[in-house]
Motif scaffolding. Structure first.
Motif, PDB file in Angstrom:
ATOM      1  N   LEU A  18      -3.622 -22.012   3.044  1.00 21.51           N
ATOM      2  CA  LEU A  18      -2.620 -20.984   3.344  1.00 21.51           C
ATOM      3  C   LEU A  18      -3.246 -19.738   3.956  1.00 21.51           C
ATOM      4  CD1 LEU A  18      -0.178 -21.205   0.312  1.00 21.51           C
ATOM      5  CD2 LEU A  18       0.237 -21.908   2.684  1.00 21.51           C
ATOM      6  N   GLN A  19      -4.455 -19.425   3.542  1.00 19.26           N
ATOM      7  CA  GLN A  19      -5.137 -18.267   4.115  1.00 19.26           C
ATOM      8  C   GLN A  19      -5.433 -18.503   5.599  1.00 19.26           C
ATOM      9  OE1 GLN A  19      -8.056 -15.242   2.095  1.00 19.26           O
ATOM     10  NE2 GLN A  19      -9.143 -17.128   2.511  1.00 19.26           N
ATOM     11  N   ASN A  20      -5.700 -19.746   5.965  1.00 16.59           N
ATOM     12  CA  ASN A  20      -5.974 -20.074   7.367  1.00 16.59           C
ATOM     13  C   ASN A  20      -4.705 -20.240   8.189  1.00 16.59           C
ATOM     14  OD1 ASN A  20      -8.778 -20.030   7.160  1.00 16.59           O
ATOM     15  ND2 ASN A  20      -8.823 -22.119   6.381  1.00 16.59           N
ATOM     16  N   ASP A  21      -3.618 -20.696   7.551  1.00 21.23           N
ATOM     17  CA  ASP A  21      -2.359 -20.911   8.273  1.00 21.23           C
ATOM     18  C   ASP A  21      -1.203 -20.812   7.294  1.00 21.23           C
ATOM     19  OD1 ASP A  21      -0.204 -21.672   9.821  1.00 21.23           O
ATOM     20  OD2 ASP A  21      -0.928 -23.695  10.227  1.00 21.23           O
ATOM     21  N   GLY A  22      -0.639 -19.637   7.172  1.00 19.39           N
ATOM     22  CA  GLY A  22       0.447 -19.409   6.236  1.00 19.39           C
ATOM     23  C   GLY A  22       1.799 -19.912   6.698  1.00 19.39           C
ATOM     24  N   ARG A  23       1.873 -20.452   7.924  1.00 21.06           N
ATOM     25  CA  ARG A  23       3.154 -20.925   8.453  1.00 21.06           C
ATOM     26  C   ARG A  23       3.386 -22.413   8.275  1.00 21.06           C
ATOM     27  NH1 ARG A  23       5.140 -18.948  14.060  1.00 21.06           N
ATOM     28  NH2 ARG A  23       6.887 -20.053  13.180  1.00 21.06           N
ATOM     29  N   MET A  24       2.413 -23.133   7.811  1.00 25.79           N
ATOM     30  CA  MET A  24       2.600 -24.582   7.700  1.00 25.79           C
ATOM     31  C   MET A  24       3.684 -24.902   6.680  1.00 25.79           C
ATOM     32  SD  MET A  24      -0.661 -26.021   5.569  1.00 25.79           S
ATOM     33  CE  MET A  24      -1.835 -24.896   6.251  1.00 25.79           C
ATOM     34  N   THR A  25       4.297 -26.043   6.850  1.00 26.12           N
ATOM     35  CA  THR A  25       5.323 -26.475   5.910  1.00 26.12           C
ATOM     36  C   THR A  25       4.673 -26.920   4.610  1.00 26.12           C
ATOM     37  OG1 THR A  25       5.266 -28.793   6.599  1.00 26.12           O
ATOM     38  CG2 THR A  25       6.747 -27.311   7.832  1.00 26.12           C
ATOM     39  N   GLY A  55       1.795 -12.279  -0.438  1.00 30.55           N
ATOM     40  CA  GLY A  55       2.845 -12.336   0.565  1.00 30.55           C
ATOM     41  C   GLY A  55       2.349 -13.037   1.805  1.00 30.55           C
ATOM     42  N   TYR A  56       3.183 -13.020   2.814  1.00 31.50           N
ATOM     43  CA  TYR A  56       2.879 -13.670   4.081  1.00 31.50           C
ATOM     44  C   TYR A  56       3.239 -12.698   5.192  1.00 31.50           C
ATOM     45  CZ  TYR A  56       3.122 -17.691   0.960  1.00 31.50           C
ATOM     46  OH  TYR A  56       2.936 -18.555  -0.076  1.00 31.50           O
ATOM     47  N   ARG A  57       2.457 -12.716   6.271  1.00 32.45           N
ATOM     48  CA  ARG A  57       2.778 -11.838   7.395  1.00 32.45           C
ATOM     49  C   ARG A  57       2.202 -12.403   8.676  1.00 32.45           C
ATOM     50  NH1 ARG A  57      -0.920  -6.569   6.110  1.00 32.45           N
ATOM     51  NH2 ARG A  57       0.090  -6.756   4.119  1.00 32.45           N
ATOM     52  N   ALA A  58       2.772 -11.962   9.777  1.00 30.54           N
ATOM     53  CA  ALA A  58       2.251 -12.327  11.092  1.00 30.54           C
ATOM     54  C   ALA A  58       1.146 -11.343  11.464  1.00 30.54           C
ATOM     55  CB  ALA A  58       3.367 -12.273  12.133  1.00 30.54           C
TER      56      ALA A  58
END
Length: 156
Positions: A18-25, A55-58
């Motif tokens: 998730l740290q590398n790609d927080g957008r994956m399903t 959290g998550y952010r762009a």
């Protein structure tokens, strides 16, 4: 106070992914860490509820949006009482140019990362707002030349 949470190897894999790609399903995440989707989702929710995942952010490309200047300000206060430190920390939330603010030890009391459209905008902020702020004694600025490293904060 942050409470430590026991994490197993799967939790660590989830955090790394998730740290590398927080957008994956969730399905893709589950495949990457080697478990099925429902327990993967439960683990992610547990990590969120425990505050491990904040959290998550762009991550935006500032120069592409017209923000070409990144600078750091080392701020020293006249008085370092708890109330003064808290008041200044709270005040940083009102300054859009300040993207990160850290209370630090040493010669300065705070380190501010600032992002501005240009040098004139940064100078206006430093002169009209930062140095004019109550209890600010010294401000030392450092303009960046280029970023040479940008990685996630935690090595997992």
């Amino acid at each position: 106070m942050v409470m430590r949470v026991e994490l197993d190897a799967i939790d660590m894999k989830i955090l790394r992914e998730l740290q590398n790609d927080g957008r994956m399903t969730n399905v893709e995440l589950a495949e990457r860490v080697g478990i099925s989707a429902p327990p993967c989702l439960r683990r992610v929710r547990k990590l969120e509820e425990a505050g491990i995942i904040r959290g998550y952010r762009a991550l935006l490309n500032a120069p592409a949006l017209g923000y070409d200047l990144v600078a750091f300000c080392m701020v020293g206060l006249k008085h370092q009482s708890d109330a003064n430190l808290k008041a200044f920390a709270k005040q940083t939330a009102n300054w859009p140019l300040v993207r990160e603010a850290w209370m630090v030890s040493g010669e300065s009391d705070f380190l501010l990362q600032c992002v501005a459209e240009n040098l004139a905008g940064f100078q206006d902020f430093v002169i009209e707002e930062l140095t004019a702020a109550e209890n600010v004694d010294t401000v030392r600025t450092m303009l960046t030349i280029r970023q040479v490293k940008d990685v996630s904060l935690i090595e997992i």
